[in-house]
Enzyme design. Structure first.
Site, PDB file in Angstrom:
ATOM      1  N   TYR A  43       2.975   6.953   2.439  1.00  0.00           N
ATOM      2  CA  TYR A  43       4.281   6.350   3.544  1.00  0.00           C
ATOM      3  C   TYR A  43       5.410   7.243   3.443  1.00  0.00           C
ATOM      4  CZ  TYR A  43       3.210   2.456   6.104  1.00  0.00           C
ATOM      5  OH  TYR A  43       2.215   1.658   6.784  1.00  0.00           O
ATOM      6  N   LYS A  60      -6.371   2.832  -6.920  1.00  0.00           N
ATOM      7  CA  LYS A  60      -7.574   4.091  -6.621  1.00  0.00           C
ATOM      8  C   LYS A  60      -7.958   4.507  -7.681  1.00  0.00           C
ATOM      9  CE  LYS A  60     -11.479   4.067  -4.537  1.00  0.00           C
ATOM     10  NZ  LYS A  60     -12.391   3.624  -3.615  1.00  0.00           N
ATOM     11  N   ASP A 100     -10.901  -1.420  -3.477  1.00  0.00           N
ATOM     12  CA  ASP A 100     -11.233  -1.863  -2.917  1.00  0.00           C
ATOM     13  C   ASP A 100     -11.960  -3.395  -3.009  1.00  0.00           C
ATOM     14  OD1 ASP A 100     -11.934   0.245  -4.783  1.00  0.00           O
ATOM     15  OD2 ASP A 100     -13.443   0.616  -3.890  1.00  0.00           O
ATOM     16  N   ASP A 154       0.404  -2.332   2.341  1.00  0.00           N
ATOM     17  CA  ASP A 154       0.617  -2.639   3.586  1.00  0.00           C
ATOM     18  C   ASP A 154      -0.677  -3.332   4.191  1.00  0.00           C
ATOM     19  OD1 ASP A 154       1.513  -1.314   6.048  1.00  0.00           O
ATOM     20  OD2 ASP A 154       0.335  -0.434   6.598  1.00  0.00           O
TER      21      ASP A 154
END
Ligand code: NAD
Length: 358
Positions: free
Chosen positions: A123, A190, A223, A247
């Site tokens: 971002y 992640k 995930d 987000d």
């Protein structure tokens, strides 16, 4: 008296800004509103989507309540929301997701808080457009220094995650947990794939967690986190996430508590704070007195809490909760049939909330 900048935004922004302002004023809190513009409407008029007066007003007052602003996809100006967060150093985005009785949802007892890093990650806005000279130069450099090869027809977005930025946001999450009597912080990442950005995030999260032995700490791969939130959200309390995952999971968690209509948010920095709904400008409903004002009103509750006006904040939250629980004077999105003719408009729902404020 506190002066607050009210950024009216575009699309449905002006309608919900007006509703939120009236509801906040009805609590009796002593706020002077400084009106400010941003978005596509003011862009069409004066050629910039973010007038300098708006930036100056938020900087001067240190507090803003902001209605949504449209970000044209793929072209046009870069997100004003992102610009404001960066310009004002609003590094923490706080998004509480709480079940209110009467909101249609698959879950009834959710009380989660998302703490999203607001200035780094994909971002950050460091992007290189396909085919440009700089992009070609970057791709050539990367192809020389990396084992992977990027095609010359690629666009490139950069994902910076720093020690300083991560320390700050993870500390914010733990401090928030302490201050609000919360028990656990979960750091989301992640790190198994992106070892030097998310890996750093996880490592720093673990280091900071050691300073807060009174709060439980754990981490989750993003995930898996999504699946866990859908299956057993009650296991989670405060989640701290890098910008992009924050987000996405904000919307996921908003979905758990019944949708964007009741998902408030705050962007907080050392020198100021801007409070805004999670949802966007819903341009198709602009000017129709149709949409739900609650997310911005609940953002006003967060603002009142931030200003130390706890009694007024509670009054307002209770009034919103009471109107939603009754289910009568609510907008179309809160009715079981979205075409229910008894649904009221934005203004009328705000009126009902004001009547309940005691
Ligand atoms: P959106 O949140 O505007 O709309 C998504 C869906 O939710 C639509 O069906 C919409 O009608 C509905 N919805 C949104 N707010 C509602 C409300 N208060 N009451 C009832 N229904 C509501 O998301 P989008 O369509 O992806 O984005 C529209 C624009 O808003 C885009 O330009 C986007 O960049 C911008 N946006 C701005 C912000 C912000 O200003 N902070 C946040 C998100 C999106």
């Amino acid at each position: 008296m506190t002066t607050v900048t009210l950024i009216t935004g575009d699309g449905i922004g002006p309608e919900i800004a007006e509703a939120a302002k009236r509801c906040i004023d009805a609590t009796g809190v002593d706020i002077k509103w400084e009106m400010a513009e941003a978005g596509v409407d003011v862009m069409a008029r004066i050629g910039t989507p973010l007038p300098q007066e708006t930036i100056d007003s938020v900087k001067k007052n240190g507090i803003g309540l902001k209605a949504p602003i449209t970000t044209p996809v793929g072209t046009g100006f870069r997100s004003i929301n992102v610009y404001l967060r960066q310009e004002l150093g609003l590094y923490a985005c706080l998004r509480p997701c709480k079940s209110y009785k009467g909101v249609r949802s698959r879950y009834s007892d959710i009380d989660l808080v998302i703490v999203r890093e607001n200035t780094e990650d994909l971002y950050a806005g460091i992007e290189f457009e396909k085919g440009k000279d700089d992009t070609t130069e970057l791709i050539n450099w990367l192809n020389k220094h990396s084992k992977r090869q990027i095609g010359s027809d690629a666009g490139v977005s950069i994902k910076p995650i720093s020690v300083k930025g991560t320390e700050k946001i993870v500390r914010y999450a733990f401090d928030y947990a302490r201050k609000h009597g919360r028990k656990k912080v979960t750091s989301v990442h992640k790190a198994n794939i992106m070892k030097f950005s998310d890996g750093l995030w996880l490592e720093v999260s673990r280091q900071v967690a050691k300073e807060y032995s009174d709060i439980e700490f754990e981490d989750r791969i993003v995930d898996n986190m999504c699946m866990q939130l859908v299956q057993k959200p009650e296991l989670y309390d405060v989640l701290v996430l890098p910008n992009l995952y924050g987000d996405i999971l904000s919307d996921l968690c908003a979905g758990l508590v019944g949708g964007l209509g009741v998902a408030p948010g705050a962007n907080i920095g050392d020198k100021g704070a801007i409070f805004e709904a999670t949802h966007g400008s819903a341009p198709k409903y602009a000017g129709q007195n149709k949409v739900n004002p609650c997310a911005l009103i609940l953002s006003g509750v967060l603002m009142l809490e931030h200003l130390g006006k706890q009694a007024e904040a509670k009054k307002l939250e209770n009034a919103v909760a009471a109107v939603i629980a009754e289910g009568k004077d609510v907008t179309y999105d809160m009715k079981s049939d979205r075409n229910d003719p008894t649904a009221v408009g934005t203004r009328e729902m705000a009126d009902a909330i004001i009547k309940k404020i005691k």
